[in-house]
Design a protein around this motif. Structure first.
Motif, PDB file in Angstrom:
ATOM      1  N   VAL A  82      11.425  -1.143  30.158  1.00 10.88           N
ATOM      2  CA  VAL A  82      10.174  -1.443  29.496  1.00 10.88           C
ATOM      3  C   VAL A  82       9.981  -0.426  28.382  1.00 10.88           C
ATOM      4  O   VAL A  82      10.335   0.755  28.534  1.00 10.88           O
ATOM      5  N   VAL A  83       9.437  -0.869  27.267  1.00  3.23           N
ATOM      6  CA  VAL A  83       9.220   0.000  26.118  1.00  3.23           C
ATOM      7  C   VAL A  83       7.729   0.311  26.004  1.00  3.23           C
ATOM      8  O   VAL A  83       6.890  -0.603  25.996  1.00  3.23           O
ATOM      9  N   ARG A  84       7.400   1.585  25.939  1.00  2.00           N
ATOM     10  CA  ARG A  84       6.018   2.020  25.749  1.00  2.00           C
ATOM     11  C   ARG A  84       5.906   2.773  24.440  1.00  2.00           C
ATOM     12  O   ARG A  84       6.888   3.353  23.955  1.00  2.00           O
ATOM     13  N   ARG A  85       4.700   2.777  23.902  1.00  2.00           N
ATOM     14  CA  ARG A  85       4.450   3.548  22.700  1.00  2.00           C
ATOM     15  C   ARG A  85       4.500   5.032  23.040  1.00  2.00           C
ATOM     16  O   ARG A  85       3.911   5.474  24.024  1.00  2.00           O
ATOM     17  N   LEU A  86       5.239   5.791  22.252  1.00  2.00           N
ATOM     18  CA  LEU A  86       5.329   7.239  22.440  1.00  2.00           C
ATOM     19  C   LEU A  86       4.361   7.896  21.467  1.00  2.00           C
ATOM     20  O   LEU A  86       4.570   7.884  20.258  1.00  2.00           O
ATOM     21  N   GLU A  87       3.284   8.433  22.027  1.00  5.07           N
ATOM     22  CA  GLU A  87       2.256   9.053  21.177  1.00  5.07           C
ATOM     23  C   GLU A  87       2.765  10.362  20.582  1.00  5.07           C
ATOM     24  O   GLU A  87       2.687  10.589  19.384  1.00  5.07           O
ATOM     25  N   ARG A  88       3.264  11.227  21.460  1.00  4.35           N
ATOM     26  CA  ARG A  88       3.837  12.484  20.988  1.00  4.35           C
ATOM     27  C   ARG A  88       4.510  13.198  22.152  1.00  4.35           C
ATOM     28  O   ARG A  88       4.187  12.968  23.318  1.00  4.35           O
ATOM     29  N   VAL A  89       5.452  14.059  21.819  1.00  2.00           N
ATOM     30  CA  VAL A  89       6.079  14.971  22.789  1.00  2.00           C
ATOM     31  C   VAL A  89       5.396  16.312  22.621  1.00  2.00           C
ATOM     32  O   VAL A  89       5.410  16.900  21.535  1.00  2.00           O
ATOM     33  N   THR A  90       4.760  16.786  23.675  1.00  9.61           N
ATOM     34  CA  THR A  90       3.971  18.013  23.569  1.00  9.61           C
ATOM     35  C   THR A  90       4.762  19.262  23.915  1.00  9.61           C
ATOM     36  O   THR A  90       4.394  20.358  23.511  1.00  9.61           O
ATOM     37  N   SER A  91       5.855  19.106  24.658  1.00  7.66           N
ATOM     38  CA  SER A  91       6.730  20.249  24.931  1.00  7.66           C
ATOM     39  C   SER A  91       8.099  19.739  25.343  1.00  7.66           C
ATOM     40  O   SER A  91       8.230  18.667  25.935  1.00  7.66           O
ATOM     41  N   GLY A  92       9.134  20.500  25.010  1.00  6.57           N
ATOM     42  CA  GLY A  92      10.492  20.124  25.358  1.00  6.57           C
ATOM     43  C   GLY A  92      11.016  18.989  24.495  1.00  6.57           C
ATOM     44  O   GLY A  92      10.502  18.707  23.411  1.00  6.57           O
ATOM     45  N   SER A  93      12.046  18.338  25.017  1.00 11.57           N
ATOM     46  CA  SER A  93      12.699  17.253  24.290  1.00 11.57           C
ATOM     47  C   SER A  93      12.909  16.085  25.236  1.00 11.57           C
ATOM     48  O   SER A  93      13.416  16.245  26.348  1.00 11.57           O
ATOM     49  N   LEU A  94      12.503  14.896  24.807  1.00 11.09           N
ATOM     50  CA  LEU A  94      12.626  13.690  25.620  1.00 11.09           C
ATOM     51  C   LEU A  94      13.966  13.031  25.300  1.00 11.09           C
ATOM     52  O   LEU A  94      14.132  12.403  24.252  1.00 11.09           O
ATOM     53  N   GLU A  95      14.916  13.185  26.216  1.00 10.72           N
ATOM     54  CA  GLU A  95      16.274  12.720  25.977  1.00 10.72           C
ATOM     55  C   GLU A  95      16.643  11.591  26.940  1.00 10.72           C
ATOM     56  O   GLU A  95      16.158  11.550  28.072  1.00 10.72           O
ATOM     57  N   PRO A  96      17.519  10.658  26.515  1.00 14.08           N
ATOM     58  CA  PRO A  96      18.011   9.633  27.434  1.00 14.08           C
ATOM     59  C   PRO A  96      18.635  10.277  28.675  1.00 14.08           C
ATOM     60  O   PRO A  96      19.343  11.276  28.586  1.00 14.08           O
ATOM     61  N   GLY A  97      18.344   9.694  29.819  1.00  7.02           N
ATOM     62  CA  GLY A  97      18.825  10.218  31.087  1.00  7.02           C
ATOM     63  C   GLY A  97      17.831  11.102  31.792  1.00  7.02           C
ATOM     64  O   GLY A  97      17.994  11.383  32.995  1.00  7.02           O
ATOM     65  N   ALA A  98      16.779  11.552  31.105  1.00 10.96           N
ATOM     66  CA  ALA A  98      15.786  12.417  31.732  1.00 10.96           C
ATOM     67  C   ALA A  98      15.031  11.652  32.823  1.00 10.96           C
ATOM     68  O   ALA A  98      14.755  10.460  32.687  1.00 10.96           O
ATOM     69  N   LYS A  99      14.731  12.356  33.908  1.00  9.39           N
ATOM     70  CA  LYS A  99      13.935  11.787  34.988  1.00  9.39           C
ATOM     71  C   LYS A  99      12.485  12.223  34.789  1.00  9.39           C
ATOM     72  O   LYS A  99      12.200  13.410  34.660  1.00  9.39           O
ATOM     73  N   VAL A 100      11.579  11.257  34.766  1.00 13.77           N
ATOM     74  CA  VAL A 100      10.186  11.545  34.450  1.00 13.77           C
ATOM     75  C   VAL A 100       9.276  10.772  35.401  1.00 13.77           C
ATOM     76  O   VAL A 100       9.719   9.880  36.129  1.00 13.77           O
ATOM     77  N   ARG A 101       8.005  11.122  35.386  1.00  8.99           N
ATOM     78  CA  ARG A 101       7.009  10.373  36.135  1.00  8.99           C
ATOM     79  C   ARG A 101       5.737  10.298  35.304  1.00  8.99           C
ATOM     80  O   ARG A 101       5.492  11.141  34.439  1.00  8.99           O
ATOM     81  N   LEU A 102       4.939   9.295  35.578  1.00 10.74           N
ATOM     82  CA  LEU A 102       3.640   9.160  34.927  1.00 10.74           C
ATOM     83  C   LEU A 102       2.612  10.001  35.665  1.00 10.74           C
ATOM     84  O   LEU A 102       2.654  10.115  36.892  1.00 10.74           O
ATOM     85  N   THR A 103       1.686  10.566  34.929  1.00  8.96           N
ATOM     86  CA  THR A 103       0.603  11.348  35.514  1.00  8.96           C
ATOM     87  C   THR A 103      -0.672  11.061  34.744  1.00  8.96           C
ATOM     88  O   THR A 103      -0.627  10.790  33.531  1.00  8.96           O
ATOM     89  N   PRO A 104      -1.835  11.100  35.410  1.00 13.43           N
ATOM     90  CA  PRO A 104      -3.088  10.908  34.674  1.00 13.43           C
ATOM     91  C   PRO A 104      -3.436  12.087  33.773  1.00 13.43           C
ATOM     92  O   PRO A 104      -4.283  11.958  32.894  1.00 13.43           O
ATOM     93  N   GLU A 105      -2.798  13.231  33.975  1.00 17.64           N
ATOM     94  CA  GLU A 105      -3.058  14.415  33.151  1.00 17.64           C
ATOM     95  C   GLU A 105      -2.332  14.283  31.817  1.00 17.64           C
ATOM     96  O   GLU A 105      -1.107  14.370  31.764  1.00 17.64           O
ATOM     97  N   LEU A 106      -3.075  14.105  30.749  1.00 17.31           N
ATOM     98  CA  LEU A 106      -2.447  14.013  29.432  1.00 17.31           C
ATOM     99  C   LEU A 106      -2.093  15.385  28.879  1.00 17.31           C
ATOM    100  O   LEU A 106      -1.078  15.545  28.204  1.00 17.31           O
ATOM    101  N   HIS A 107      -2.937  16.374  29.162  1.00 10.92           N
ATOM    102  CA  HIS A 107      -2.845  17.646  28.463  1.00 10.92           C
ATOM    103  C   HIS A 107      -2.378  18.764  29.391  1.00 10.92           C
ATOM    104  O   HIS A 107      -2.577  18.720  30.599  1.00 10.92           O
ATOM    105  N   SER A 108      -1.755  19.765  28.787  1.00 11.27           N
ATOM    106  CA  SER A 108      -1.410  20.980  29.508  1.00 11.27           C
ATOM    107  C   SER A 108      -1.897  22.166  28.686  1.00 11.27           C
ATOM    108  O   SER A 108      -2.011  22.091  27.463  1.00 11.27           O
TER     109      SER A 108
END
Length: 376
Positions: free
Chosen positions: A97-123
């Motif tokens: 599924v394709v989602r809109r990527l608003e911005r990467v706030t830290s690090g680098s979002l690379e193919p193969g990365a394991k991620v999860r959704l969280t309600p916390e937008l900010h750090s």
């Protein structure tokens, strides 16, 4: 085998089974009420990043990845904010599924990365995350000093924000910008068990039943420093804390309104869901409940079976929906039906626990604005 020997062996076996059951129950209870879960949405699995493009990220297709709205996307050494599903890409693949990527706030979002959704937008803090000036303050609590972020505003009604399960005081930053636009002073509280705050004596969470006294301390602080009235905006167990405080606090008359997002109104149901989220087998769930009662003193009835519905005096706005598996919304519907003079339920579809804002930020903030306007 002699009768006495057989009896002794049987007793030993029974005692051994009993001790194992107690240990299993304590393990399940500790898992549910101990350190915050790394999986705030029970049953969600980690997602794989399959591809990125300007303004887009491709994720493993799942119910979580298809949720409407805006979420944080968190993985090892990476954090990003993703918006809604890109509609024209829905059928590009049966597995993604394709989602809109608003911005990467830290690090680098690379193919193969394991991620999860969280309600916390900010750090980070309000200045780093939102560009909002704030002051780090300490609130005297019954167990020690409680850290909080204070953001000044022109009004004499303060909003005290209280996060819930699986999140930190960064979670209320989702609405802090909106509250500041309405010129409310905001006090964002960290309470017992949070980083920088004292631990509870038993080291476990109590699903709001003891933590509410830290919120009570925050109200005392607000009144001491100029608040004429307070509105409490709580998520999950933070919403439960708000209800306890509205009924039990000596300063309850200063509470002019409550905003409850995904309130935990039946602690046994939520405890079982937390245990399941931590991988506890179903057979151990009754033991987990009994162990939690023994370890924490959690023996109260569901809130709707106490004096809370009749003792509630403050206008209350509830955000909740039928897809919350951690704190089912039926009790919220019952509370709204019991107190139609005070309680308004704003139902939110396709939103997991404590993510009612994420599912539709504009709708959430408009409902919040209408509720807060008479309380300003």
């Amino acid at each position: 085998m002699r009768p006495a020997t057989a009896t002794a062996a049987a007793v030993s076996t029974i005692l051994g089974v009993g001790a194992a059951a107690v240990a299993a129950g304590r393990y399940a209870s500790d898992a549910a009420l101990g350190a915050p879960s790394p999986r705030p949405f029970p049953g969600d699995r980690r997602l794989t990043v399959h591809d990125t493009a300007p303004g887009q990220v491709t994720l493993t297709r799942s119910f979580a990845a298809l949720r409407p709205g805006t979420y944080g996307l968190v993985g090892r050494d990476v954090r990003a904010i993703v918006g809604p599903v890109v509609e024209q890409a829905l059928h590009d693949s049966a597995d993604t599924v394709v989602r809109r990527l608003e911005r990467v706030t830290s690090g680098s979002l690379e193919p193969g990365a394991k991620v999860r959704l969280t309600p916390e937008l900010h750090s980070g803090d309000p200045l780093g995350a939102l560009g909002l000036a704030y002051k780090e303050v300490e609130i005297p609590g019954e167990l020690g000093a409680l850290p909080a972020w204070f953001l000044p505003g022109a009004r004499d009604t303060w909003v005290i924000t209280v996060h819930g399960l699986g999140t930190t005081r960064e979670h209320p930053l989702n609405v802090t910008g909106f509250l500041q636009e309405q010129q409310f002073p905001v006090l964002d509280l960290a309470y017992r068990g949070d980083t920088g705050a004292p631990r509870s004596p038993d080291g476990l969470g109590h699903l709001g039943e003891s933590e509410w006294r830290d919120l009570d301390a925050a109200i005392r602080y607000a009144v001491r420093y100029g608040a004429e009235r307070v509105v409490v905006h709580g998520w999950s167990t933070g919403a439960t804390m708000a209800l306890h405080t509205a009924v039990n606090s000596a300063l309850r008359d200063r509470i002019s309104g409550l905003v409850l997002d995904s309130p935990v109104l039946d602690w046994k149901v939520t405890l079982r869901a937390l245990a399941v989220a931590h991988g506890i087998p179903a057979a151990l769930l009754p033991l987990a409940v009994r162990a939690a009662q023994g370890q924490t003193g959690l023996r109260g009835a569901p809130l709707l079976e106490t004096s809370v519905p009749t003792a509630l005096h403050a206008p209350t706005l509830i955000f909740h929906g039928p897809d919350d598996t951690l704190a089912p919304w039926q009790p919220s519907r019952r509370l709204a039906a019991l107190r139609p003079d005070l309680v308004t339920l704003h139902s939110v579809a396709q939103a997991p626990h404590a993510a009612m804002w994420n599912a539709g930020p504009a709708r959430y903030e408009e409902a919040l604005r209408r509720f807060l306007t008479p309380l300003m």
